[in-house]
Enzyme design. Structure first.
Site, short mmCIF file in Angstrom:
data_model
loop_
_atom_site.label_atom_id
_atom_site.label_comp_id
_atom_site.label_asym_id
_atom_site.label_seq_id
_atom_site.Cartn_x
_atom_site.Cartn_y
_atom_site.Cartn_z
N HIS A 191 0.67 -1.01 0.16
CA HIS A 191 0.12 0.01 0.10
C HIS A 191 1.00 1.35 -0.05
O HIS A 191 1.73 1.31 0.43
CB HIS A 191 -0.85 0.07 1.20
CG HIS A 191 -1.94 -1.10 1.25
ND1 HIS A 191 -2.36 -1.56 2.36
CD2 HIS A 191 -2.36 -1.84 0.20
CE1 HIS A 191 -3.44 -2.54 2.24
NE2 HIS A 191 -3.08 -2.78 0.84
N THR A 192 0.30 2.37 -0.43
CA THR A 192 0.98 3.63 -0.40
C THR A 192 1.09 3.72 1.18
O THR A 192 0.09 4.30 1.49
CB THR A 192 0.27 4.69 -1.12
OG1 THR A 192 0.13 4.16 -2.54
CG2 THR A 192 1.17 5.73 -1.13
N GLN A 193 2.34 3.85 1.62
CA GLN A 193 2.55 4.44 3.09
C GLN A 193 3.00 5.70 3.20
O GLN A 193 2.90 6.30 4.20
CB GLN A 193 3.41 3.41 3.76
CG GLN A 193 3.00 1.76 3.84
CD GLN A 193 1.69 1.61 4.79
OE1 GLN A 193 1.45 2.66 5.47
NE2 GLN A 193 0.81 0.63 4.42
N SER A 194 3.51 6.31 2.14
CA SER A 194 4.05 7.57 1.83
C SER A 194 4.16 8.10 0.61
O SER A 194 4.16 7.37 -0.54
CB SER A 194 5.58 7.80 2.65
OG SER A 194 6.10 7.14 1.90
#
Lengths: 265, 260
Positions: free
Chosen positions: B32-35
């Site tokens: 997942h896009t964590q940043s």
């Protein structure tokens, strides 16, 4: 014992720990800070139940950190009623904490109360609505709605009813409750002014003989003034509270909305 | 007890075996896009008596690198709504595709009903909230501008957590610190919106874009600006900042060319 807790406790061979120091990164490489799905949008709410009315109030400021998102974001809502505006609603809800969760919670409860009326042909009682709200909150026990909810209305006898909740659905019927950022500032004031805590009848006796001031239901007007005082004071001492004060008052004639400005600093 | 505080309270290897760190693995099938990675900076917007002005510069940064200098961060919908995207650019492009397919789906009905800015804002806020609840956020803050059901100016924000709010002036990112106070001076509250002309609003927004370029290191002097009213959208995507004055830099130590 020396073998168990010796100097080589942190090396791989022999008894020791799987991590070299503390596991700050993943074994396979970089580990990023995981996404935190909550934020605090500040603000404060307050509810007081009277003899034949209930007041729910909230400031209208929305914050993130030191920023003000907007000076007008209502925290008190009508629940149920005939349309999306909540015409003829008899139940009110305030939510403070994480605004996105609050919005969703309000929408879910509103839908449920409306469906109840379509399905049963009668409006939902506050008591039933209060229990239902608890169930909704507990339904997300392991990923909670991060909000302090307060529900208001009139009970079966027409008396003011007020229910307050924690984020996972524990609830209680009370006479008054403050929620949100300035709850710790407002609640003691309410204890003293609504439930007459620490007030005694003058010269009624010494020690245990001293008599507590008897509790009497508050009048509508003085309750409104109490709410206003609570908020103007909270604004002075809490940076996340301010901009506007929104009050919803439930009586047998319906829900009345009162807006008044607060300091915008 | 030993003298390694970080080991206290943890299971002993000689009893429980080595700690299985495999779940800490950062490579896996679905990440997942964590940043955010490639990012756009501020979007600013202000309401005026007939509509809304929105602006965002054309830069997509890769950290501190000014990576893409011709990225349009405003998109239109239905000729009635402008959406300004701050934050991750790939997530912006995903949302752009989502909106395009929504547009097509809505057009099939052909019933003369069109989604307005308010409807679109609700939709996007729900998309963002759903994704944050799945712990797979779309790393954006959006400004949605247009008109509501009554044809009155509408301006609202939605972010990666699903938080929404509305105000006569809005700014994301650095703009929230630098532009918002300037815009609020011109439009302090909803009542003041009626007294603001389109020219005044455009001038205020342009001035703010200039201030942002002076002070925001991840900004560009090329920007897009859109004016949305009931008459339609006037979108310009290749504007250049005008009348810059760097004279102020002279007086600030560390900003100008002083050597000591």
């Amino acid at each position: 014992m020396a073998a168990l807790f010796g100097q080589d406790a942190l090396t791989d061979n022999g008894p020791g720990y799987a991590f070299s120091q503390a596991p700050s990164s993943a074994a396979g490489g970089i580990r990023e800070r995981s996404f935190y799905p909550y934020t605090d949008n500040g603000g404060s709410t307050l509810g007081i139940a009277g003899e034949d009315f209930t007041i729910l109030a909230g400031d209208t400021r929305s914050t993130s950190g030191y920023n003000i998102n907007t000076r007008y974001a209502p925290k008190v809502f009508k629940i149920g009623g005939d349309d999306s505006e909540g015409t003829n609603a008899t139940i009110i809800l305030s939510v403070v904490g994480f605004a996105a969760d609050g919005q969703i919670l309000k929408e879910r409860l509103d839908t449920i109360v409306k469906m109840y009326r379509y399905q049963h042909g009668k409006p939902m009682s506050v008591k039933a609505c209060a229990q239902r709200l608890s169930t909704i909150l507990y339904g997300k026990r392991f990923f909670p709605y991060y909000v302090h909810a307060i529900l208001g209305g009139l009970d079966e006898e027409g008396k003011g009813a007020l229910y307050s909740y924690d984020p996972v659905g524990s609830y209680e019927r009370e006479q008054c409750r403050a929620g949100g950022a300035a709850a710790s500032l407002i609640m003691p004031f309410l204890d003293n002014q609504v439930n007459f805590k620490n007030q005694y009848v003058p010269e009624s006796g010494e020690g245990h003989a001293l008599q507590e001031r008897p509790r009497v239901p508050l009048k509508r007007k003085e309750t409104e003034e109490l709410v206003r005082d609570a908020f103007t004071s909270a604004v002075e001492r809490h940076i996340e509270v301010g901009d506007g004060l929104q009050m919803l008052v439930v009586t047998k004639d319906g829900v009345e909305e009162i807006y008044s400005p607060l300091k915008r600093d | 007890m030993n003298h390694f505080p970080q080991a206290w309270g943890r299971p002993r290897d000689d009893i429980y075996g080595h700690y299985d760190a495999s779940f800490l693995q950062s490579s896996g099938p679905n990440q997942h896009t964590q940043s955010p990675v490639v990012t756009g900076t501020s979007v600013i917007a202000v309401k005026f008596k007939d509509g809304v002005v929105v602006a965002a510069d054309n830069l997509a940064s890769y950290g501190s690198l000014a990576r893409f200098t011709d990225v349009k961060r405003l998109r239109t919908f239905n000729d009635t709504t402008v959406i300004g995207f701050g934050g991750d650019v790939s997530d912006m492009q995903y949302l752009d595709r989502v909106l395009s397919s929504l547009d097509i789906k809505e057009s099939y009905a052909n019933d003369g009903h069109h989604l307005n800015a308010k409807n679109l804002h609700t939709y996007l806020a729900k998309v963002l909230y759903k994704r944050r609840s799945d712990f797979n956020p779309l790393w954006n803050q959006l400004l949605v501008a247009g008109t509501d059901d009554d044809g009155k100016p509408f301006l609202s924000s939605a972010d990666l957590l699903g938080t929404t709010f509305s105000a006569p002036t809005l700014a994301t990112g650095f703009g929230a610190h630098l532009a918002q106070p300037l815009l609020r001076r011109i439009v302090p509250d909803e009542a003041a919106v009626g007294g603001i002309t389109q020219e005044a609003a455009v001038a205020a927004v342009k001035e703010c874009m200039k201030v942002l370029f002076y002070r925001d290191a991840r900004s560009l002097d090329k920007y897009s600006i859109a004016v949305v009213t009931n008459e339609g959208i006037d979108l310009k995507e290749d504007e250049k900042l005008e009348a810059q004055s760097w004279a102020f830099a002279e007086g600030i130590r560390g900003y100008g060319t002083q050597v000591s």
